[in-house]
Write an enzyme that holds these catalytic residues in place. Structure first.
Site, PDB file in Angstrom:
ATOM      1  N   SER A  13     102.446  84.391  55.032  1.00 55.49           N
ATOM      2  CA  SER A  13     101.759  85.276  56.149  1.00 55.49           C
ATOM      3  C   SER A  13     100.708  84.380  56.611  1.00 55.49           C
ATOM      4  O   SER A  13     100.299  83.425  56.494  1.00 55.49           O
ATOM      5  CB  SER A  13     101.053  86.450  55.455  1.00 55.49           C
ATOM      6  OG  SER A  13     100.122  86.011  54.535  1.00 55.49           O
ATOM      7  N   LEU A  15     100.765  83.334  59.815  1.00 55.94           N
ATOM      8  CA  LEU A  15     101.044  81.947  60.512  1.00 55.94           C
ATOM      9  C   LEU A  15     100.756  82.135  61.999  1.00 55.94           C
ATOM     10  O   LEU A  15     100.771  81.001  62.888  1.00 55.94           O
ATOM     11  CB  LEU A  15     102.491  81.738  60.421  1.00 55.94           C
ATOM     12  CG  LEU A  15     102.813  80.944  59.073  1.00 55.94           C
ATOM     13  CD1 LEU A  15     104.662  81.008  59.133  1.00 55.94           C
ATOM     14  CD2 LEU A  15     102.494  79.884  58.860  1.00 55.94           C
ATOM     15  N   ILE A 147     109.800  93.328  49.844  1.00 55.11           N
ATOM     16  CA  ILE A 147     110.722  94.372  49.731  1.00 55.11           C
ATOM     17  C   ILE A 147     110.405  95.452  50.771  1.00 55.11           C
ATOM     18  O   ILE A 147     111.483  96.194  51.069  1.00 55.11           O
ATOM     19  CB  ILE A 147     110.337  94.887  48.348  1.00 55.11           C
ATOM     20  CG1 ILE A 147     111.118  93.634  47.248  1.00 55.11           C
ATOM     21  CG2 ILE A 147     110.885  96.345  48.001  1.00 55.11           C
ATOM     22  CD1 ILE A 147     110.757  94.038  45.858  1.00 55.11           C
ATOM     23  N   LYS A 186     107.547  68.809  55.457  1.00 56.15           N
ATOM     24  CA  LYS A 186     108.827  69.063  54.684  1.00 56.15           C
ATOM     25  C   LYS A 186     109.445  70.296  55.295  1.00 56.15           C
ATOM     26  O   LYS A 186     108.792  71.521  55.596  1.00 56.15           O
ATOM     27  CB  LYS A 186     108.445  69.565  53.191  1.00 56.15           C
ATOM     28  CG  LYS A 186     107.614  68.381  52.424  1.00 56.15           C
ATOM     29  CD  LYS A 186     108.580  67.283  52.312  1.00 56.15           C
ATOM     30  CE  LYS A 186     109.629  67.434  51.408  1.00 56.15           C
ATOM     31  NZ  LYS A 186     110.403  66.048  51.153  1.00 56.15           N
ATOM     32  N   LYS A 188     112.223  71.882  54.026  1.00 54.87           N
ATOM     33  CA  LYS A 188     112.807  72.762  53.150  1.00 54.87           C
ATOM     34  C   LYS A 188     112.257  74.403  53.087  1.00 54.87           C
ATOM     35  O   LYS A 188     113.328  75.132  53.187  1.00 54.87           O
ATOM     36  CB  LYS A 188     112.926  72.288  51.644  1.00 54.87           C
ATOM     37  CG  LYS A 188     113.908  72.914  50.718  1.00 54.87           C
ATOM     38  CD  LYS A 188     115.330  72.651  51.203  1.00 54.87           C
ATOM     39  CE  LYS A 188     115.864  71.279  50.959  1.00 54.87           C
ATOM     40  NZ  LYS A 188     117.268  71.219  51.353  1.00 54.87           N
ATOM     41  N   GLN A 191     114.073  76.179  55.746  1.00 53.47           N
ATOM     42  CA  GLN A 191     115.359  76.314  55.817  1.00 53.47           C
ATOM     43  C   GLN A 191     115.585  77.511  54.790  1.00 53.47           C
ATOM     44  O   GLN A 191     116.716  78.039  55.100  1.00 53.47           O
ATOM     45  CB  GLN A 191     115.913  74.895  55.237  1.00 53.47           C
ATOM     46  CG  GLN A 191     116.020  73.872  55.930  1.00 53.47           C
ATOM     47  CD  GLN A 191     116.539  72.530  55.316  1.00 53.47           C
ATOM     48  OE1 GLN A 191     117.602  72.548  54.484  1.00 53.47           O
ATOM     49  NE2 GLN A 191     116.103  71.472  55.435  1.00 53.47           N
ATOM     50  N   CYS A 380      78.245 101.435  68.139  1.00 49.75           N
ATOM     51  CA  CYS A 380      78.389 102.319  67.534  1.00 49.75           C
ATOM     52  C   CYS A 380      77.278 102.546  66.363  1.00 49.75           C
ATOM     53  O   CYS A 380      76.332 103.326  66.646  1.00 49.75           O
ATOM     54  CB  CYS A 380      79.837 102.082  66.761  1.00 49.75           C
ATOM     55  SG  CYS A 380      80.690 103.532  66.203  1.00 49.75           S
ATOM     56  N   HIS A 519      83.144 101.369  71.784  1.00 46.84           N
ATOM     57  CA  HIS A 519      83.487 100.155  71.367  1.00 46.84           C
ATOM     58  C   HIS A 519      83.859  99.335  72.612  1.00 46.84           C
ATOM     59  O   HIS A 519      84.838  99.199  72.803  1.00 46.84           O
ATOM     60  CB  HIS A 519      84.449  99.935  70.326  1.00 46.84           C
ATOM     61  CG  HIS A 519      84.166 100.349  68.934  1.00 46.84           C
ATOM     62  ND1 HIS A 519      83.741  99.653  68.086  1.00 46.84           N
ATOM     63  CD2 HIS A 519      84.142 101.792  68.501  1.00 46.84           C
ATOM     64  CE1 HIS A 519      83.132 100.293  66.887  1.00 46.84           C
ATOM     65  NE2 HIS A 519      83.443 101.749  67.091  1.00 46.84           N
ATOM     66  N   GLU A 521      84.102  96.083  73.258  1.00 43.40           N
ATOM     67  CA  GLU A 521      84.642  94.979  72.738  1.00 43.40           C
ATOM     68  C   GLU A 521      86.170  94.970  72.991  1.00 43.40           C
ATOM     69  O   GLU A 521      87.188  94.256  73.047  1.00 43.40           O
ATOM     70  CB  GLU A 521      84.474  94.303  71.392  1.00 43.40           C
ATOM     71  CG  GLU A 521      84.825  95.232  70.236  1.00 43.40           C
ATOM     72  CD  GLU A 521      83.972  96.354  69.983  1.00 43.40           C
ATOM     73  OE1 GLU A 521      83.951  96.925  68.953  1.00 43.40           O
ATOM     74  OE2 GLU A 521      83.062  96.760  70.726  1.00 43.40           O
TER      75      GLU A 521
END
Length: 547
Positions: A13, A15, A147, A186, A188, A191, A380, A519, A521
């Site tokens: 995760s 990425l 899952i 790598k 693999k 893949q 806030c 907020h 931002e």
């Protein structure tokens, strides 16, 4: 009818699926297309609103009051398209809707199953607004093989089958790890990730490979061969100095062209990337630097304040300076004097948060900024702490505090200058809330109007006296203390249209001290910095010249 791009991730995760999706949306916009981006999260929470920032990072809020994943903030910042409640869904919301329908009898006595009932609900969600844009980008949270993600992968497989051929494509992000011992990348893991994806009926049209090192042509060919993807659809994603380089970097790698090729769109309009070249220029060629302290209690996880950090960057770009952010743990000041920690900063920002932990430290930060004339922006809870500080140290209300903290401890300790908001106006309706209501989705959420006082600092900053900003809070400053506070110089310069709810306070005898209940931002973008952040950084620049 929209074309659909489904973005999935594999291997690990974090990425950068959200960033890749946002950058691709910006590139398609640069070619003249309209886009909308969506996030499908497999977790069982109905939304991230009740999740700890340490658990999930920032909660992003939309105009229509949805509490969503922080990736929707990336989508807005890169495309300028305001996200909606219909742009974010979770397994929890899907299952909740399915079970509600079952209880009503909508399924006519059938056995309720993941296929077709849950997958149909997901497909119905994906279809919302499909006739409004040219491209719909749907990011699936998590990684292939999870899952809890399987119903979503099955739903997008079915969705692509339901649509005419060429209406949907799949983009998959993977990691290309570098082994220093052997000195090679790598392939693999990529893949195997694609193999896992194909085993559930999905074949990627485009592979985006995250790598710290250049991908040799030979490795790119190997990935294309083993993953059954065209070589020119294997896109390298390298680490960047700034996330705002992503559109230009992905364009240089050919991502937008690969997407257009996958849809057989030829000839395609040429991209106009002038706005992103300007953004890159402002980032890489600053004319100075200011340091800003963010005094909060989630400082160990920067994603907890993601939008604030980005909005400060945007404010820096507006002033052509680099904003150096320092994360300061508010709990430090519970035990120690704030001055030694804050004296070197050109401005101080105190963000939102929930609960009493760290609040005495935030109050001390507001006091330091007020007494030393340092630019201060309270957002806030940061506004509420500034009001409590003024009430205690200037207005003589020594036991001033927030009802939130008394509710948390179960005992009455403070004079509640900040109280639990029990009623407010939303559109043409009055909303009522009790302190013991369920936590999820019960705050004052989404966009509300505010009226600014003529001649005030905030009216000057905004250049208008009517604004609309996004909220996320259940406690509010009590107007019965307004007269006493204004007599000290802390003025209520922004109010709700009915005049009942304080939206903005500012010290009139201070160079730049503003607290806002909303907020700001959440609405800032690199090509359109929020006026409050732009002027806050300008004040920091001015202060840096005085120090």
């Amino acid at each position: 009818m929209a074309r659909f791009i489904f973005i999935t991730g594999g291997v690990v995760s974090s990425l950068g699926k959200g960033l890749a999706s946002a950058a691709l949306g910006a590139l398609l916009q640069a070619r003249g297309y309209t886009v909308r981006l969506r996030k499908l999260d497999p977790y069982l929470n109905v939304d991230p609103g009740t999740m700890s920032p340490f658990e999930h990072g920032e909660v992003f809020v939309t105009d229509d009051g949805a509490e969503t994943d922080l990736d929707l903030g990336h989508y807005e910042r890169f495309t300028g398209v305001a996200a909606r409640m219909s742009d974010s869904i979770s397994s929890g919301r899907v299952y909740s809707t399915v079970l509600e329908k079952e209880r009503r009898g909508d399924y006519l006595g059938k056995t309720i199953q993941v296929i077709p009932h849950v997958t149909n609900e997901i497909k119905d969600f994906i279809r919302i607004g499909e006739d409004e844009v040219d491209f719909m980008l749907c990011e699936i949270g998590g990684t292939v093989g999870d899952i809890e993600g399987l119903p979503f992968f099955e739903a997008i497989r079915q969705f692509a089958q339901d649509k005419p051929r060429g209406q949907c494509i799949f983009m998959h992000l993977t990691l290309l790890p570098y082994l220093a011992a052997s000195g090679e990348l790598k392939t693999k893991p990529t893949q195997h990730s694609v193999k896992e994806l194909r085993s559930i009926g999905l074949a990627p049209d485009i592979l985006v490979c995250r790598s710290e090192h250049p991908i040799p042509e030979r490795e790119r060919e190997k990935i294309g061969l083993f993953c059954n993807v065209r070589k020119d659809a294997v896109i390298a994603a390298y680490d960047l100095k700034s996330i705002y380089e992503a559109p230009l970097a992905y364009h240089a790698q050919g991502l937008d062209q690969a997407v257009l090729d996958a849809f057989n769109i030829s000839p395609a309009p040429a991209p106009n990337l002038a706005v992103w070249h300007d953004v890159a220029d402002r980032i890489h060629n600053p004319e100075g630097q200011v340091s800003v302290a963010i005094v909060g209690k989630y400082t160990q996880l920067e994603d907890a304040y993601k939008s604030i950090a980005e909005a400060l960057t945007h404010g820096g770009m507006a002033n052509r300076v680099k904003v150096k952010i320092e994360w300061v743990d508010a709990e430090l000041f519970d035990r120690e004097d704030a001055a030694p920690y804050l004296e070197g900063f050109h401005a101080i920002l105190v963000p939102g948060g929930f609960g009493e932990r760290g609040t005495e430290g935030k109050i001390k930060a507001a006091q330091f900024a007020r007494e030393k004339g340092v630019p201060y922006l309270g957002i806030c809870l940061g506004m509420q702490m500034a009001v409590i500080e003024a009430a205690r140290n200037v207005a003589g209300l020594t036991t001033a505090g927030s009802e939130e903290f008394d509710h948390e401890s179960g005992s009455r300790r403070f004079e509640p200058v900040v109280y639990h908001l029990k009623e407010w106006v939303q559109g043409n309706q009055t909303v009522a809330r009790k302190a013991d209501d369920a936590k999820g989705g019960t705050m004052r959420l989404g966009a509300y109007d505010a009226i600014l006082r003529e001649g005030s600092k905030v009216a000057e900053v905004y250049g208008t006296t009517t604004i609309e900003e996004r909220h996320r809070h259940r406690y509010e400053v009590d107007t019965k203390y307004r007269e006493k506070l204004e007599a000290t110089g802390l003025c209520f310069t922004g109010m709700s249209p009915d005049g009942k709810l304080p939206e903005i306070v500012e010290w009139t005898n201070h160079p730049w001290f503003i607290g806002v209940q909303f907020h700001p931002e959440l609405k800032s973008k690199p090509f359109a910095p929020h006026p409050l952040f732009a002027d806050f950084v300008r004040a920091a620049v001015e202060n840096s010249r005085l120090v």
